[in-house]
Design a protein around this motif. Structure first.
Motif, short mmCIF file in Angstrom:
data_model
loop_
_atom_site.label_atom_id
_atom_site.label_comp_id
_atom_site.label_asym_id
_atom_site.label_seq_id
_atom_site.Cartn_x
_atom_site.Cartn_y
_atom_site.Cartn_z
N UNK A 24 -45.77 -30.12 -24.04
CA UNK A 24 -45.14 -28.49 -22.93
C UNK A 24 -46.45 -28.83 -21.91
N UNK A 25 -47.20 -28.75 -22.05
CA UNK A 25 -48.87 -28.28 -21.51
C UNK A 25 -48.89 -30.20 -20.80
N UNK A 26 -49.26 -31.16 -20.67
CA UNK A 26 -49.21 -32.60 -20.23
C UNK A 26 -47.67 -32.43 -19.48
N UNK A 27 -46.22 -32.16 -19.69
CA UNK A 27 -45.42 -32.40 -19.19
C UNK A 27 -44.92 -30.72 -17.78
N UNK A 28 -45.97 -30.39 -17.95
CA UNK A 28 -46.20 -29.20 -16.93
C UNK A 28 -47.10 -29.77 -16.31
N UNK A 207 -61.30 -30.72 -18.55
CA UNK A 207 -62.17 -31.87 -19.20
C UNK A 207 -60.89 -33.08 -19.59
N UNK A 208 -60.13 -32.86 -20.14
CA UNK A 208 -59.08 -33.43 -21.16
C UNK A 208 -58.11 -33.99 -20.09
N UNK A 209 -57.94 -33.21 -19.68
CA UNK A 209 -57.20 -33.62 -18.42
C UNK A 209 -57.25 -34.78 -17.44
N UNK A 210 -58.70 -34.10 -16.90
CA UNK A 210 -59.87 -35.35 -16.40
C UNK A 210 -59.46 -36.66 -16.45
N UNK A 211 -59.59 -36.60 -18.26
CA UNK A 211 -59.90 -38.08 -18.77
C UNK A 211 -58.28 -38.36 -18.84
N UNK A 212 -57.56 -37.90 -19.02
CA UNK A 212 -56.27 -38.42 -18.65
C UNK A 212 -55.49 -38.43 -17.95
N UNK A 213 -56.07 -38.35 -16.87
CA UNK A 213 -56.05 -38.51 -15.07
C UNK A 213 -56.53 -40.28 -14.88
N UNK A 214 -57.75 -40.20 -15.35
CA UNK A 214 -58.69 -40.77 -14.59
C UNK A 214 -58.59 -41.89 -15.46
N UNK A 215 -58.49 -41.57 -16.87
CA UNK A 215 -58.16 -43.14 -17.22
C UNK A 215 -59.27 -43.81 -17.61
N UNK A 216 -59.04 -45.14 -17.65
CA UNK A 216 -60.34 -45.88 -18.00
C UNK A 216 -61.23 -45.86 -16.49
N UNK A 217 -61.45 -45.58 -15.46
CA UNK A 217 -62.06 -44.64 -14.25
C UNK A 217 -63.15 -43.75 -14.75
#
Length: 246
Positions: A24-28, A207-217
């Motif tokens: 739910x947090x990711x969906x929000x 930081x986990x959200x940043x990793x998901x957004x950046x992915x390979x970057x």
């Protein structure tokens, strides 16, 4: 309430039981920017049904409008497919009721296939009406692509795990300035801040959200540069990251 709306509501209720707090947090996070859910309303979304209501209010969800919800289930549920299967089953039943010929097929005329999925023509048996149909499918391929992407993100997360753990313990009160320097959006920072009480948990979630957004970057270099940003000025942390003194 008509029958189609009742089936749709039952489907949303079933879905709500399959979406955990992290999903739910990711969906929000994903929907807040894409469908303009404001901060105040976002704070009130504490279960999946609240999110579904917000999406309906903005015209992004309805008995015959489930594409955006499917996108959220594919991208935000860590590769879990139970919810996606529930929604897919509903769509098949819905289309069967809409199609007088049954069998879950839709007449090719006037039908728009799912984006990026090539429709597969199929004809009904000779004894029935000679009409060409297309089968709406490709969910397995979407899931496979998502799983491959998730594996790449997981691998990147493992590579940076020592740095993430170090920053989680070390940033302290400077954490919001640091997240902005990394490029995390203010709305996301505030949402995490509202959802968690522990300072370390707020830092780790951002930081986990940043990793998901950046992915390979995502990279160690970006983590170090954010420490040196003029709004952060944590050269002590940057030095330790560079020298692996974690």
């Amino acid at each position: 309430m008509d029958e189609s709306r009742a089936r749709f509501n039952d489907t949303l209720l079933d879905l709500s039981r399959l979406i955990d707090d992290e999903d739910l947090l990711r969906m929000k996070f994903k929907s807040s920017g894409e469908v303009n859910i404001g901060k105040k309303q976002g704070e009130k979304i504490t279960n999946p049904l609240h999110l579904f209501t917000a999406l309906e209010e903005r015209g992004h969800l309805g008995p015959h409008n489930t594409d955006y919800l499917k996108t959220l289930l594919i991208n935000c549920c860590s590769g879990k497919t139970d919810g996606l299967r529930v929604l897919e089953s509903y769509e098949q039943r819905r289309d069967t009721f809409a199609n007088p010929y049954g069998n879950g097929y839709l007449p090719a005329q006037g039908y728009t296939a799912v984006p990026e999925l090539a429709p597969q023509p199929q004809t009904v048996p000779a004894s029935g009406p000679q009409v060409v149909y297309v089968i709406q499918g490709g969910v397995d391929q979407q899931i496979n692509n998502f799983q491959q992407n998730l594996n790449r993100i997981t691998s990147k997360r493992k590579d940076l795990d020592p740095e993430i753990t170090f920053l989680t313990k070390s940033l302290g009160r400077d954490w919001k300035f640091y997240m902005r320097a990394l490029g995390v959006h203010d709305d996301d920072i505030e949402q995490v801040s509202c959802d968690h009480t522990s300072l370390r948990e707020k830092i780790h979630q951002c930081l986990s959200l940043w990793l998901e957004q950046q992915q390979q970057s995502a990279s160690k270099y970006k983590l170090i540069e954010a420490c040196r940003h003029s709004s952060v000025q944590r050269n002590d942390l940057a030095t330790k990251l560079e020298s692996n003194q974690l």
